[in-house]
Enzyme design. Structure first.
Site, PDB file in Angstrom:
ATOM      1  N   ARG A  71       0.893  -1.189  -0.174  1.00 56.51           N
ATOM      2  CA  ARG A  71      -0.047  -0.090   0.014  1.00 56.51           C
ATOM      3  C   ARG A  71       0.777   1.125   0.214  1.00 56.51           C
ATOM      4  NH1 ARG A  71      -2.343   2.975   4.705  1.00 56.51           N
ATOM      5  NH2 ARG A  71      -3.770   4.393   3.809  1.00 56.51           N
ATOM      6  N   HIS A 115      -2.841  11.186   1.098  1.00 54.59           N
ATOM      7  CA  HIS A 115      -2.497  10.762   2.633  1.00 54.59           C
ATOM      8  C   HIS A 115      -1.511  11.809   3.041  1.00 54.59           C
ATOM      9  CE1 HIS A 115      -0.935   7.330   5.179  1.00 54.59           C
ATOM     10  NE2 HIS A 115      -0.518   8.644   5.940  1.00 54.59           N
ATOM     11  N   GLU A 160      -7.290   8.610   6.349  1.00 53.11           N
ATOM     12  CA  GLU A 160      -7.557   9.273   7.930  1.00 53.11           C
ATOM     13  C   GLU A 160      -7.984  10.669   7.666  1.00 53.11           C
ATOM     14  OE1 GLU A 160      -3.950   8.614  10.080  1.00 53.11           O
ATOM     15  OE2 GLU A 160      -4.168   6.578  10.151  1.00 53.11           O
ATOM     16  N   ASN A 289      -7.309   1.732  10.223  1.00 52.84           N
ATOM     17  CA  ASN A 289      -5.967   2.043  10.814  1.00 52.84           C
ATOM     18  C   ASN A 289      -6.339   2.007  12.217  1.00 52.84           C
ATOM     19  OD1 ASN A 289      -5.273   2.461   8.176  1.00 52.84           O
ATOM     20  ND2 ASN A 289      -4.447   4.377   8.641  1.00 52.84           N
ATOM     21  N   TYR A 291      -4.455   1.824  15.859  1.00 53.21           N
ATOM     22  CA  TYR A 291      -3.144   1.807  16.816  1.00 53.21           C
ATOM     23  C   TYR A 291      -3.562   1.578  18.388  1.00 53.21           C
ATOM     24  CZ  TYR A 291      -0.741   3.304  12.643  1.00 53.21           C
ATOM     25  OH  TYR A 291      -0.421   3.302  11.592  1.00 53.21           O
ATOM     26  N   GLU A 355      -3.380  -0.159   8.058  1.00 53.34           N
ATOM     27  CA  GLU A 355      -2.128   0.327   9.063  1.00 53.34           C
ATOM     28  C   GLU A 355      -2.352  -0.453  10.515  1.00 53.34           C
ATOM     29  OE1 GLU A 355      -1.387   4.405   9.414  1.00 53.34           O
ATOM     30  OE2 GLU A 355      -1.632   4.627   7.316  1.00 53.34           O
TER      31      GLU A 355
END
Ligand code: IFM
Length: 446
Positions: A71, A115, A160, A289, A291, A355
């Site tokens: 990606r 991005h 995002e 994504n 985290y 991600e």
């Protein structure tokens, strides 16, 4: 079970460098990096990982990891300098070569169109708070789609948008560094509109093989305690972080409670007739994504319910336990919970983890540049297990990309925070797979 793809991910500004080559013009991040104090260490993306000049070597590196897919994002100011007008053939040629190199190496390219590197000229014209930027984005998307869609099947519009809108226009810690709440709400709407316009136009030119989507960064928002104030803070955080994106995308409406909250502070999404139909254009895959998960309190450190401006407090109080070098809590169980919630609340939407990864303070142990990153290896292992647990419980998850292929420019943190599974020596640009990369490669083989 449906097929599951393994991959690694990067983004243009974080790795490419070559910011003034082949006709590329500045993005908002080039400008932001020049603001004293904006980026740790005064770092910038001028050279980054020099990927622009080392692309074939990097594709060989990706191949050595045994992944199915890679990606990457396309730099808008490289392909369409200034953000309007005709394509810049020299800039687009880089992604053409990259696509061919990946395919020749047996790696499926996964393109993200945006991005965060907005052409500076478009910011000068108002940026994402300006409705016109959504139309400019759709035009740019078509320039890339026209060139690469004969070989690229996976298309992500935005990465995002929460970061672009909230960190860029409200908090101001990301480019363009503005601190204007109403502008950030307008940015949310125009980012979503840009996604919808681009998706509609690409779909009109697509074949059934093409797959479209958007990537959102999402966590879990839990109340720090069972108090009414904390539950209210968690509701607001969940609304601003997740539902104001997914509800319009999937249900064609902004969440009622968030519209009411915004009205209470005199703000509204700048919706025009037909916008929500465009934004809710069907797409095939949601990029997730993840985290960390968060806890929220509805009072400040002194117990006050309202902040200095008279708005309700929404305070991020990190759950106890281990942290990464970013100070982010390590919460794999919440990852499973998020994925099951997405499956339940937004059904019929395949998920791909676009991600997941962690920064830790790596230590190079020998002259080859090797890093024995037990902490990162454990993080990846626990989070992949969390993904597979959600899949076993019914969530339709089709893939996982580790963030990131290699150490790179971590935005406002500069180069100090390393997310790579491959170590980069920024003085020599030598790449050395870390222990986590070898573990990832072996795990994929198993
Ligand atoms: O490095 C970033 C990436 O660009 C977007 N998602 C989060 C990563 C880690 O902060």
């Amino acid at each position: 079970m449906k097929p599951f793809k393994w991959g690694v991910a990067t983004s243009s500004y974080q790795i490419e460098g070559a910011v003034a080559e082949d006709g590329r013009t500045p993005s908002i991040w080039d400008t932001f990096c020049q603001v004293p104090g904006a980026v740790a260490g005064g770092d910038n993306g001028d050279v980054a990982c020099d990927h622009y000049h080392r692309m074939p070597e990097d594709v060989a590196l990706i191949k050595s990891l045994g992944v199915d897919t890679y990606r990457f994002s396309v730099a808008w100011p490289r392909v369409q300098p200034g953000g309007t007008g005709p394509v810049n053939p020299a800039g687009l040629a880089f992604y053409d070569r990259l696509t061919d190199e990946l395919l020749a190496s047996g790696i499926d390219p996964w393109v993200t169109l945006y991005h965060w590197d907005l052409p500076q000229e478009l910011e000068d014209a108002g940026g994402w708070p300006n409705r016109d930027t959504a139309y400019r984005f759709a035009d740019y998307a078509m320039l890339v789609f026209d060139k690469l869609s004969d070989r690229v099947t996976n298309w992500t519009t935005l990465n995002e948008p929460w970061c672009s809108a909230w960190l860029g226009y409200h908090v101001g810690v990301h480019a363009p560094g503005r601190q204007d709440h109403d502008a950030s709400i307008a940015a949310v709407h125009h980012l979503l509109l840009g996604h919808g316009l681009a998706t509609q136009r690409m779909k009109a030119a697509a074949t059934p093989d093409h797959s479209f989507g958007i990537t959102l960064n999402m966590g879990t928002a839990d109340p720090a305690t069972d108090s009414e104030a904390d539950r209210e803070a968690a509701r607001r955080a969940d609304g601003m972080g997740l539902r104001i994106y997914l509800d319009p995308l999937r249900k064609g409406t902004y969440p009622r409670d968030m519209v009411d909250d915004l009205a209470a502070r005199g703000t509204a999404f700048p919706v025009q007739d037909g916008d929500l139909a465009i934004i809710s254009t069907p797409f095939e895959v949601l990029g997730v994504n993840f985290y960390f998960g968060q806890d929220f309190s509805g009072t400040d450190e002194h117990g006050a319910l309202l902040d200095a401006a008279g708005h309700p407090v929404v305070r991020d109080v990190k759950p106890a336990g281990p942290r990464t070098a970013m100070g982010w809590p390590i919460t794999p169980d919440r990852f499973t919970r998020l994925l099951l919630r997405l499956h339940r609340d937004y059904p019929g939407l395949p998920l791909v983890i676009t991600e997941n990864g962690a920064a830790f303070d790596d230590t190079v142990i020998d002259e080859t540049g090797f890093v024995t990153d037990d902490d990162r290896t454990a993080y990846l292992s626990e989070h992949i297990a969390a993904v597979l647990a959600a899949r076993d419980q019914g969530a339709d998850i089709r893939g996982y990309f580790a963030w990131s292929l290699m150490d790179n420019f971590e935005w406002a943190e500069g180069y100090a925070k390393r997310f790579g599974i491959v170590h980069v020596d920024y003085k020599t640009q030598k790449r050395t797979p870390k222990q986590s990369a070898l573990w990832f490669r072996d795990m994929i083989t198993r």
